[in-house]
Write a protein that holds these residues in place. Sequence first.
Motif, PDB file in Angstrom:
ATOM      1  N   ARG A 327       0.835  -1.209   0.000  1.00  0.00           N
ATOM      2  CA  ARG A 327       0.000   0.000   0.000  1.00  0.00           C
ATOM      3  C   ARG A 327       0.865   1.253   0.000  1.00  0.00           C
ATOM      4  O   ARG A 327       0.506   2.264  -0.637  1.00  0.00           O
ATOM      5  N   THR A 328       1.978   1.212   0.713  1.00  0.00           N
ATOM      6  CA  THR A 328       2.816   2.418   0.827  1.00  0.00           C
ATOM      7  C   THR A 328       3.515   2.769  -0.479  1.00  0.00           C
ATOM      8  O   THR A 328       3.938   3.908  -0.669  1.00  0.00           O
ATOM      9  N   VAL A 329       3.663   1.787  -1.380  1.00  0.00           N
ATOM     10  CA  VAL A 329       4.312   2.056  -2.653  1.00  0.00           C
ATOM     11  C   VAL A 329       3.313   2.140  -3.814  1.00  0.00           C
ATOM     12  O   VAL A 329       3.692   2.140  -4.986  1.00  0.00           O
ATOM     13  N   GLY A 330       2.015   2.175  -3.452  1.00  0.00           N
ATOM     14  CA  GLY A 330       0.990   2.406  -4.451  1.00  0.00           C
ATOM     15  C   GLY A 330       0.547   1.190  -5.225  1.00  0.00           C
ATOM     16  O   GLY A 330      -0.117   1.321  -6.258  1.00  0.00           O
ATOM     17  N   LEU A 331       0.872  -0.013  -4.717  1.00  0.00           N
ATOM     18  CA  LEU A 331       0.431  -1.206  -5.439  1.00  0.00           C
ATOM     19  C   LEU A 331      -1.031  -1.516  -5.132  1.00  0.00           C
ATOM     20  O   LEU A 331      -1.786  -1.914  -6.001  1.00  0.00           O
ATOM     21  N   GLY A 332      -1.438  -1.346  -3.878  1.00  0.00           N
ATOM     22  CA  GLY A 332      -2.821  -1.619  -3.510  1.00  0.00           C
ATOM     23  C   GLY A 332      -2.927  -2.552  -2.316  1.00  0.00           C
ATOM     24  O   GLY A 332      -1.953  -3.080  -1.834  1.00  0.00           O
TER      25      GLY A 332
END
Length: 332
Positions: A327-332
């Motif tokens: 989540r912190t790297v924008g993957l989901g």
Amino acid sequence: MDFDRRTLIAGSIAAAGLAARATAQTPPPQAAGAPPPGLPQPTETIDLWPKGPPATLKAPLTETVVERSTDALVTDRAVHAVTQPRLVVFRPDRPNGAAVMITPGGGYTRIVVDKEGYEIARWLTARGFTAFVLFYRLPGEGWSSGPDTALADAQRAVRLIRHRARDFAIDPERVAAMGFSAGGHLCADLSTRFVAKVYDPVDAADRLSARPHCAAPIYPVVSMDPAIAHGGSRSLLLGPAPTPQLEAAHSPDRTVPADAPPHFLVHAEDDDVVPAENTVRLRAALKARGIPVETHLFADGGHGFGLRRAIGKPVEAWPDLWRAWARTVGLG
């Protein structure tokens, strides 16, 4: 790249028409006998190379699946002699728009089907991720492409997933990589050498990037330094007497580019097969390049814990730690 809710819905509708097309592909690796009840077996696959792999073989191979489990209710299959590399697809009921390509381990001798493939894929799809398990060619089985054999398959796989993103209701920018043991080496090789030209383009998919959005090498083989290398993987990848230059070229800790993706690393310090120093060196190399990296070293876990062998140990937390990090790297 623009990607909205309507694109997801359109992809979901288009996916309904894919089943017939998927049946023309090479089926998933299959062992003799019926699988155990309770867990549905995947049927949808994507062949990587429409005209066959971009390399030749020294001698013919016959794909073989071995069931290693003695428990009739728990499978532990492994496959070797893959000549038609392919992705096995796991679709979530409600896709979150992100995909994860999984490269199972097996010491470059075989590819684990269940423990580091299908079980991980099912865990991911239960959380909305579309999962693709890659059955790649093994570099020690006589391919003319040598140590770049598996990397060619991994690069091509990421590009194909992106090329068909609408079919799977995923954002082509959110395609992650996750690998285990020798498959962790392949994951790290991909995440550091995604621009390496290891095959000639074959179609429009090859105009797309092979760089994963983020990478998670789990208890990975990394270094080809004999002091810490997994001897079997090193020998099968590089041959019996590699030069120092060849060792360096296929040690991901020594090939990290400035634009490598964020990494999530996990290792058990009591791993007696692949020393944790492999992960420590990769972390240091990523930090030196300024690449975001999260690292978890567990005292107890051994090697090859995946999901099933992590139960009851602190290392059991690794999948949830990965998901929180994703989540912190924008993957989901």
